[in-house]
Structure formats: C-alpha cells, structure tokens
Design an enzyme around this catalytic site. Structure first.
Site, PDB file in Angstrom:
ATOM      1  N   HIS A  64     -12.178 -33.828 -10.226  1.00 37.06           N
ATOM      2  CA  HIS A  64     -13.583 -34.036  -9.881  1.00 37.06           C
ATOM      3  C   HIS A  64     -13.741 -34.505  -8.430  1.00 37.06           C
ATOM      4  O   HIS A  64     -14.749 -35.099  -8.083  1.00 37.06           O
ATOM      5  CB  HIS A  64     -14.209 -35.060 -10.832  1.00 37.06           C
ATOM      6  N   HIS A  65     -12.714 -34.254  -7.601  1.00 35.38           N
ATOM      7  CA  HIS A  65     -12.837 -34.737  -6.212  1.00 35.38           C
ATOM      8  C   HIS A  65     -13.992 -34.044  -5.505  1.00 35.38           C
ATOM      9  O   HIS A  65     -14.525 -34.551  -4.532  1.00 35.38           O
ATOM     10  CB  HIS A  65     -11.522 -34.551  -5.439  1.00 35.38           C
ATOM     11  N   LYS A  70     -14.897 -25.654 -11.039  1.00 33.22           N
ATOM     12  CA  LYS A  70     -15.066 -24.190 -11.067  1.00 33.22           C
ATOM     13  C   LYS A  70     -13.828 -23.533 -11.627  1.00 33.22           C
ATOM     14  O   LYS A  70     -12.709 -23.943 -11.327  1.00 33.22           O
ATOM     15  CB  LYS A  70     -15.294 -23.738  -9.616  1.00 33.22           C
ATOM     16  N   LYS A  94      -6.283 -23.843  -5.515  1.00 32.69           N
ATOM     17  CA  LYS A  94      -6.804 -22.575  -4.969  1.00 32.69           C
ATOM     18  C   LYS A  94      -8.074 -22.825  -4.151  1.00 32.69           C
ATOM     19  O   LYS A  94      -8.210 -22.357  -3.023  1.00 32.69           O
ATOM     20  CB  LYS A  94      -7.114 -21.671  -6.163  1.00 32.69           C
ATOM     21  N   ASP A  99     -10.969 -23.333   1.030  1.00 33.66           N
ATOM     22  CA  ASP A  99     -12.175 -24.104   1.350  1.00 33.66           C
ATOM     23  C   ASP A  99     -13.386 -23.690   0.525  1.00 33.66           C
ATOM     24  O   ASP A  99     -14.494 -23.542   1.060  1.00 33.66           O
ATOM     25  CB  ASP A  99     -12.518 -23.991   2.847  1.00 33.66           C
ATOM     26  N   LYS A 106     -10.902 -24.725 -16.011  1.00 34.21           N
ATOM     27  CA  LYS A 106     -10.606 -23.457 -16.702  1.00 34.21           C
ATOM     28  C   LYS A 106     -10.955 -23.613 -18.164  1.00 34.21           C
ATOM     29  O   LYS A 106     -10.822 -24.696 -18.736  1.00 34.21           O
ATOM     30  CB  LYS A 106      -9.125 -23.101 -16.558  1.00 34.21           C
ATOM     31  N   SER A 369     -17.185 -16.068  -5.857  1.00 36.08           N
ATOM     32  CA  SER A 369     -17.986 -16.862  -6.803  1.00 36.08           C
ATOM     33  C   SER A 369     -18.762 -17.946  -6.051  1.00 36.08           C
ATOM     34  O   SER A 369     -19.904 -18.249  -6.388  1.00 36.08           O
ATOM     35  CB  SER A 369     -17.081 -17.549  -7.824  1.00 36.08           C
TER      36      SER A 369
HETATM   37  N1  GLU Z   1     -10.916 -16.584 -13.019  1.00 35.47           N
HETATM   38  C1  GLU Z   1     -10.816 -16.467 -11.610  1.00 35.47           C
HETATM   39  C2  GLU Z   1      -9.620 -17.240 -11.087  1.00 35.47           C
HETATM   40  O1  GLU Z   1      -8.693 -17.525 -11.810  1.00 35.47           O
HETATM   41  C3  GLU Z   1     -12.113 -16.801 -10.893  1.00 35.47           C
HETATM   42  C4  GLU Z   1     -12.631 -18.174 -11.051  1.00 35.47           C
HETATM   43  C5  GLU Z   1     -14.040 -18.380 -10.485  1.00 35.47           C
HETATM   44  O2  GLU Z   1     -14.570 -17.465  -9.883  1.00 35.47           O
HETATM   45  O3  GLU Z   1     -14.564 -19.466 -10.689  1.00 35.47           O
HETATM   46  O4  GLU Z   1      -9.511 -17.510  -9.925  1.00 35.47           O
END
Ligand code: GLU
Length: 476
Positions: A64-65, A70, A94, A99, A106, A369
């Site tokens: 949660h930094h 996402k 990632k 950035d 997930k 995204s």
């Molecule tokens: N599922 C994709 C990933 O592993 C996209 C995640 C996203 O767009 O939030 O990077």
C-alpha cells in the site's frame, strides 16, 4: 531431489538477492517485501445443470505504499493463495520499475474458465466483485483489477457494471477496473499493450551492440530467430508485433504442442486461425499450415528448440532447474509472470544467457492500464482536445514550406505528415517512451552492481519504493 520452493518464496529469493546490495535497513526491506493483505473467500455457484459448487477466490494487496493497488484477476485451476501473493508482489515491483503510481495486487478464482458457460462466468464474476466491494477490496482509489490469464474485456465489463451499481462514487466508477471494452470506458491499445510492450523491450535489448556481440549475436531485431510460448493475449500480440519488426518467428508453442520452422512461421496468420477456433476446441494440431512446418506434440520440448530469443508468455514455472541446461536461446524475455524459476534464472545467467525479467518485460499492460485509469478519472479521451489543433498547425507549417520552396505537398503527403495524434497513437507513444528508456536504466544498474538484469530490476524497484517509506521518518 530439488526442494520445492513456493512461487512467493521464489519472488522473495530474487528480492533478497537485490536487497543485499542496497543499504536499506532490514525493517524497511521487510515492510516492502511482505504482503499487506490477502482476502480468501468462497461462495456457492448454482450451475445451469442445477448442481451447486463452491468457488474459491482471492485478492491479495501486496503493498500500500501507493494507492490504489493494481493488478489483474486470473481464472485458472492453479490459482492459490501463494500464487496470488507472488503475483501481487511482482505487480508492486513492476509498477515501480515503469513508474506506474500503484501498489501491487492480484486476484484469482480457482476455475477452469472453459468448463463454464457465459452465464455461469457472469454470475461468478459479479459475485466476486460483490464480495470485493463488501470488503473494500475494489475502488478507483483503493484497488483496481484488470485482465489476466483466463479473463478479458468481457469480465471487466461485468466488474464495472456490478461495481457502479453498488458503489457510492458513481462519478469515478469507471476507474474501478481497467482493460474494459472501449464503450465502457476502456482505452484503445490496452488489449495489445502487454504484447506490444514485450516486442518493444525485445527490440530495445537487441539494439545494444556491445551486449549482442557478447551474446554472439548481431545487432538489431531483424532476422532474430524467436520462439514464443503461448498464443493467449500476451504471446499472440508479441509474436505479431515482432514479425512486423522483421524478426523471424521460428516457433510457436501452446498447451498441446509446438510449431517449428527454421525458415519462419507466419505468426499473424497462425494467430488469426487460433483465435477463430472455438474456445473449448482449441488445438495446435487443427491448424492448417504449410508443409515445411514441423509439429511436436510435446509442448515443453518446444522450449528447447534452436533459436536466438525465447519468449515464455504463458504461465509461471516453465523453465526450471530441470530444463534450463537444455535451453538453446541466448536471450529469454519473460512475457509471462514468473516463467523462469529463481534457480533456473541463476543457472542461465551463469551460462551467459540474458534473462529479461518479467517485472520489466511485461509491464506494458499495467502501464496502459494506468493511462486508462487516468482517462476514466479525467472523463476525456486522450487527444480529444488537441488532435485537430495539431493537425492544422502541421498543415500551416507544410503550406508555408511549400510556399517558400515553390514545391507544394500532394494531398497524400499532407495526410501522412500532418497527422494529429489520436488516443491509439498516444498510448503507443507513451508505451514506447517508457519501455525503451527503462531498459537502459536497468543496464546501467546491472553494470554498476555487476549483477544480472533481474537483480538490477529489483534494486531499481526497491530503491523507488523505499523513498515512499523513508519520508515517514520511522526508519533510520
Ligand atoms: N495482469 C496484467 C499484469 O500481470 C495487468 C495488470 C493491470 O493492468 O493492472 O501485469
């Protein structure tokens, strides 16, 4: 016998290798490394045939930094608590590398999506969303899911519809999930973003002459022999874009076999046929192919065929200590998350194989995204306000050049040169502008610290995340 190491432990092994080369205090490193929250829930599903099944589902928020968190939602029989935690952690790293201002998350539902019809999948997805809303595990500023293995725009449409029906923040509701259909607030270029990003990364890697020479390869993507594992969203677009870049796609691998042709396969045509096959009847052996194409029924053997670049773009744990010694590729680009185990990665590095890690290589998806999320919050399509203005400005410049030189441009030349950027152009440009330069950053760290590229990418991520915690003043 090799000891089984869980997926999350493998991610953490890689993390620790990098952490040892940073000067951050242990408490800070542990704060980054641990998974903040995991929600495991079950619910009953009444199948259309009247049977009732219990569905297992998870959402993990690793860090949660930065908020929101996402990461995608996958539908697969391999989904487990360990898997979602590992994948959520990879999302954290990632996002930091490219950035994208998010923490990692997930989700997953343990089902074989092919075993359910559309109505059953819709019920599962809506109930999953409902549970997330109830527990505050979804929202534009909380946690924003996206497609992953076994899910796509259709599932995201069900999610946004369920969320907006239930949530109070209707104005920002569309930003609760990304990877949506365009009409639901999706963005052009999101579907192909991960594959396009992998292709950009592969091209960038091949553009560094010194690295190519030390790998015994020539500079440039043109003519490089590539094998792609997986014809799903990531693999199919990766292969298609690399073919456009004039790489030679020598191998394509799927769950039930491998296709190989040293002279090159027509990846775009194969992808089209594969997509046209009905969902539950897909088979590499049903494709109509030229005679020169060799077909192997053992998909795993396909990874070991001769090539310059291998792109595993299916699932985790594909290249392990068992098959790593037989891999012939000089470069491996991780299109999937975690396709090379940490042991195998070390072995390959010792053999001089360049492994481009997942949390950089496949970050194009989450990056686009991010653009989609921004578009939803701004309530305006990228390029909407400036495209025409840009086009007219270019036309004025071209007309003025024409007037001064006495050689006016033809209508076709005008069209090609005076083109204002629309959403698709801007998404592509934003993706290219991030993925390319990020590679040179990682190369620099790799050279300075004398480590492999994966460790360099972890160092980069750890340092960036650490800054968010240092300002709290609790770590020395
Ligand atoms: N599922 C994709 C990933 O592993 C996209 C995640 C996203 O767009 O939030 O990077």
């Amino acid at each position: 016998m090799a000891q089984h190491v869980s997926f999350f432990d493998q991610v953490n092994r890689n993390f620790e290798r990098a952490a040892a080369l940073t000067s951050h205090p242990r408490g800070l490193l542990d704060t980054i490394k641990n998974c903040n929250s995991v929600y495991h829930f079950t619910f009953p599903l009444e199948r259309d045939n009247g049977h009732v099944e219990v569905i297992h589902a998870w959402r993990a928020e690793h860090s949660h930094h930065k908020l929101p968190t996402k990461g995608g939602i996958r539908y697969s029989l391999d989904v487990s608590e360990d898997e979602v935690m590992a994948l959520a952690a990879l999302m954290t790293y990632k996002c930091a590398v490219v950035d994208a201002p998010f923490g990692g998350a997930k989700g997953g539902i343990r089902i074989d999506s092919n075993a359910y019809n559309k109505h059953e999948l819709e019920r599962i997805t809506r109930r999953y969303t409902f549970e997330l809303v109830k527990k505050n595990f979804i929202g534009p500023g909380i946690d924003v899911p996206a497609p992953d293995f076994g899910t796509g725009a259709r599932e995201m449409a069900w999610i946004v519809d369920t969320y907006t029906a239930l949530a109070n923040d209707k104005l920002e509701g569309a930003a609760c999930v990304t990877g949506k259909p365009i009409a639901q607030g999706g963005i052009r270029g999101r579907e192909e973003a991960t594959g396009r990003g992998v292709a950009f990364v592969t091209r960038e890697v091949c553009s560094v002459e010194a690295d190519m020479t030390s790998l015994g390869l020539s500079k440039g993507i043109r003519g490089k022999r590539v094998i792609v594992q997986g014809l799903g969203n990531v693999g199919s677009y990766t292969a298609t874009f690399l073919q456009e870049m004039e790489a030679t796609i020598v191998g394509l691998l799927e769950f039930d076999g491998a296709l190989y042709d040293p002279k090159g396969l027509d990846a775009a045509a194969i992808v089209k046929q594969w997509r046209d096959q009905p969902r539950r009847e897909k088979s590499i052996h049903k494709l109509v192919l030229p005679e020169s194409v060799q077909k192997l029924s053992n998909a795993a053997e396909g990874l070991e065929l001769e090539c310059d670049i291998l792109i595993p773009a299916a699932l985790e744990n594909q290249i392990t200590a068992a098959n790593a010694p037989r891999i012939q590729a000089r470069i491996i680009v991780e299109g999937a998350n975690g396709p090379v185990t940490s042991d195998a990665s070390e072995m390959l590095d010792q053999r001089g194989v360049l492994v481009v890690p997942d949390h950089y290589a496949n970050a194009g998806g989450v990056l686009v995204s991010y653009f989609e999320w921004l578009k939803n919050l701004a309530h305006v399509r990228f390029g909407r306000m400036e495209r025409r203005f840009e086009e007219q400005a270019y036309q004025r410049i071209l007309n003025s050049i024409g007037a001064r030189t006495g050689k006016s441009f033809t209508e076709d030349e005008m069209k090609a040169l005076a083109h204002g950027a629309d959403e698709a152009d801007l998404v592509k440009s934003g993706l290219e502008d991030t993925m390319g330069p990020a590679y040179h950053n990682l190369r620099k760290i790799r050279a300075e610290k004398k480590v492999d590229l994966r460790t360099a990418a972890f160092i980069e991520a750890i340092d960036k995340i650490a800054i968010c915690y240092q300002d709290l003043g609790i770590f020395p």
